[in-house]
Design an enzyme around this catalytic site. Structure first.
Site, PDB file in Angstrom:
ATOM      1  N   ASN A   7       0.574  -1.373   0.048  1.00 21.90           N
ATOM      2  CA  ASN A   7      -0.305  -0.254  -0.050  1.00 21.90           C
ATOM      3  C   ASN A   7       1.116   0.920  -0.013  1.00 21.90           C
ATOM      4  O   ASN A   7       2.085   1.491   0.790  1.00 21.90           O
ATOM      5  CB  ASN A   7      -0.767  -0.374   1.457  1.00 21.90           C
ATOM      6  CG  ASN A   7      -1.987   1.113   1.165  1.00 21.90           C
ATOM      7  OD1 ASN A   7      -2.229   1.553   0.171  1.00 21.90           O
ATOM      8  ND2 ASN A   7      -3.022   0.768   2.672  1.00 21.90           N
ATOM      9  N   ARG A  87      -2.294  -2.037  -3.604  1.00 24.04           N
ATOM     10  CA  ARG A  87      -3.793  -1.501  -3.251  1.00 24.04           C
ATOM     11  C   ARG A  87      -3.152  -0.361  -4.391  1.00 24.04           C
ATOM     12  O   ARG A  87      -2.554   0.650  -4.364  1.00 24.04           O
ATOM     13  CB  ARG A  87      -3.575  -0.606  -2.607  1.00 24.04           C
ATOM     14  CG  ARG A  87      -4.868   0.396  -1.714  1.00 24.04           C
ATOM     15  CD  ARG A  87      -4.923   0.720  -0.377  1.00 24.04           C
ATOM     16  NE  ARG A  87      -5.639   1.230  -0.488  1.00 24.04           N
ATOM     17  CZ  ARG A  87      -6.052   2.598   0.358  1.00 24.04           C
ATOM     18  NH1 ARG A  87      -5.506   2.850   0.810  1.00 24.04           N
ATOM     19  NH2 ARG A  87      -7.258   3.418   0.459  1.00 24.04           N
ATOM     20  N   HIS A 176     -12.615   2.013  -0.011  1.00 23.96           N
ATOM     21  CA  HIS A 176     -13.491   0.947   0.984  1.00 23.96           C
ATOM     22  C   HIS A 176     -13.796  -0.466   0.240  1.00 23.96           C
ATOM     23  O   HIS A 176     -14.208  -0.871   1.131  1.00 23.96           O
ATOM     24  CB  HIS A 176     -14.115   1.424   2.056  1.00 23.96           C
ATOM     25  CG  HIS A 176     -13.114   2.658   3.237  1.00 23.96           C
ATOM     26  ND1 HIS A 176     -14.255   3.367   4.121  1.00 23.96           N
ATOM     27  CD2 HIS A 176     -12.316   2.919   3.380  1.00 23.96           C
ATOM     28  CE1 HIS A 176     -13.356   4.609   3.441  1.00 23.96           C
ATOM     29  NE2 HIS A 176     -12.371   3.252   3.754  1.00 23.96           N
ATOM     30  N   ARG A 237     -12.974  14.896   7.889  1.00 19.48           N
ATOM     31  CA  ARG A 237     -13.544  15.323   6.584  1.00 19.48           C
ATOM     32  C   ARG A 237     -15.068  15.680   6.527  1.00 19.48           C
ATOM     33  O   ARG A 237     -15.293  14.598   7.925  1.00 19.48           O
ATOM     34  CB  ARG A 237     -13.760  13.788   5.416  1.00 19.48           C
ATOM     35  CG  ARG A 237     -12.338  14.113   4.764  1.00 19.48           C
ATOM     36  CD  ARG A 237     -12.349  13.372   3.659  1.00 19.48           C
ATOM     37  NE  ARG A 237     -11.224  12.386   3.999  1.00 19.48           N
ATOM     38  CZ  ARG A 237     -11.144  11.025   3.420  1.00 19.48           C
ATOM     39  NH1 ARG A 237     -11.774  10.079   3.189  1.00 19.48           N
ATOM     40  NH2 ARG A 237     -10.332   9.808   3.539  1.00 19.48           N
ATOM     41  N   GLU A 385      -8.082  -5.582   4.707  1.00 17.71           N
ATOM     42  CA  GLU A 385      -7.534  -4.929   4.036  1.00 17.71           C
ATOM     43  C   GLU A 385      -6.891  -6.177   2.895  1.00 17.71           C
ATOM     44  O   GLU A 385      -6.906  -6.400   1.765  1.00 17.71           O
ATOM     45  CB  GLU A 385      -8.170  -3.366   3.387  1.00 17.71           C
ATOM     46  CG  GLU A 385      -9.351  -2.519   3.835  1.00 17.71           C
ATOM     47  CD  GLU A 385      -9.306  -1.298   4.124  1.00 17.71           C
ATOM     48  OE1 GLU A 385      -8.808  -1.268   5.127  1.00 17.71           O
ATOM     49  OE2 GLU A 385      -9.671  -1.087   3.417  1.00 17.71           O
TER      50      GLU A 385
END
Ligand code: ADP
Length: 401
Positions: A7, A87, A176, A237, A385
């Site tokens: 990642n 990823r 996601h 956010r 993940e």
């Protein structure tokens, strides 16, 4: 055969090494790449976990990659490395499945950069470095957006002029995806029911947060949009917002586009509402009577509740609600607020089970927290993940997994 999952961020590389039965062998990260003082943490998992920390200068991603390969080799690992899974944040409409990387795929990922200008370039750097240094290994790109490739137009189109969609790709993509897909499968296994019979709402609540409505294993709606800014309230956010707020900030308050971008992405959400974004600290403050922290928790959980109602309608039924990621897995107070007084949707928690849920220690990483006679299962599921990326990498290569 071993699979390395990478990642790659703009100044970091996170990695995990799995064997082909998806047992975790090693993990770590190289951070502050390109800065005057870098740091690497390398962990080996063989029954117990051993950790080595390396303080060094990592001039570029290639130096970071060398550090992690050297650490694997020192640990007697990596000799059997058979593939690398990457990823990639944004696959646009191009990628709805994992893709074996070649020059053409790299060019197509590059073509998505305008949709994810912060993330895709860093992911591409990781791909190019790994492919350049280990050209003999197959490399697979796994996209955060791909799981949402099944959204119907009514869910992915914004009510904007059609040419903005056609010419600029302005639509909802969702993110996601690897996490939502992973926890959906775990949920079906836990309920011992086929995934294709289930209506699920999965809540990935980490620093970034998103909700997904999953019908029969397919994502039919999701809260993040063109970018990961839309939807739920997140750490920093804002999530859903009247788009005219941007115009107001620019025209009336004099903010330029970069300032507005920074406000919406980096100083809003929980941080904007109460001055910090770590839910553990916010929860403590709220329990001590801090009004800002209480309001932040209320706005955060009220937004999630609205999505539960909306997605139950979108699905036309509901079998299970799934909490996952840092907040979803570890904050019983948030789960309790989200599920409070939702019997109208068939949701009722077992307060003691919710308070005691320890997903890290649970078999399969799943804990049920609903009342025994509740119509809808409520589960806490540990997401992974990287394991999902490893599994999809193996599948893309036609191997086990
Ligand atoms: P990211 O989106 O960066 O991967 P995480 O999934 O790790 O984020 O979630 C980060 C959030 O999860 C933080 O708000 C933090 O408060 C919360 N969190 C993480 N670990 C724990 C924990 N062990 N207990 C309570 N909250 C946690």
């Amino acid at each position: 055969m071993q699979v390395l999952v990478l990642n790659s961020g703009s100044s970091s590389i996170k990695y995990r090494l799995f064997d082909d039965s998806l047992t975790l062998l090693a993990s770590g990260l190289v951070e502050r790449i390109g800065e005057p003082s870098g740091r690497a943490v390398h962990r080996r998992h063989d029954g117990e976990t051993t950790e080595a920390i390396e303080e060094a200068v990592f001039a570029d991603h290639a130096a970071g990659f060398h550090s992690l390969i050297a650490a694997l080799e020192q640990g007697g690992l990596g000799e059997d490395l058979g593939a690398i899974g990457h990823r990639v944040v944004h696959g646009g409409e191009e990628f709805v499945a994992p893709s074996l990387i070649d020059d053409e795929v790299v060019a197509r990922i590059r073509a998505q950069v305008p949709l994810a200008p912060l993330h895709n370039p860093a992911n591409l750097t990781g791909i190019e470095v790994a492919a350049g240094l280990r050209p003999e290994l197959p490399q697979v790109a796994v996209f955060d957006t791909a799981f949402h490739g099944t959204l119907p137009p009514r869910a992915y189109r914004y009510a904007l002029p059609t040419e903005l969609y056609r010419e600029h790709g302005v639509r909802r993509y969702g993110f996601h995806g690897t996490s939502h897909a992973f926890v959906a499968r775990r949920t079906a296994a836990h309920l011992d029911r086929p995934l294709d019979e289930l209506d699920l709402i999965t809540l990935h609540l980490g620093n970034g947060a998103s909700a997904t409505a999953i019908s029969g294993g397919r994502s039919i709606d999701t809260s993040m949009g063109l970018t990961p800014l839309e939807g739920l309230v997140m750490g920093t956010r804002c999530g859903d917002l009247d788009p005219a707020v941007l115009l107001h900030l620019h025209r009336q308050a004099g903010y330029d586009l970069d300032q507005i971008d920074a406000i919406l992405n980096r100083s809003s959400g929980l941080l904007g509402l109460c001055g910090e974004n770590d839910l553990r600290a916010i929860d403590r403050r709220a329990r001590d009577g801090d009004a800002d922290a209480e309001l932040a928790l209320e706005v955060y959980t009220y937004r999630i509740r609205k999505y539960l109602g909306a997605y139950t309608a979108a699905l036309g039924g509901l079998d299970a609600v799934v909490f996952t990621a840092g907040v979803g897995e570890n904050q019983p107070g948030v789960r309790a607020r989200v599920c409070d007084d939702l019997e109208v949707l068939g949701i009722r928690l077992d307060a003691a089970a919710n308070a005691a849920a320890d997903v890290g220690a649970a078999p399969g990483g799943v804990v049920a927290i609903h009342a025994p006679d509740a119509r809808v299962a409520v589960l806490v599921v540990a997401t992974d993940e990287e394991r999902e990326i490893a599994e999809q990498t193996l599948q893309a290569l036609g191997g086990a997994g």
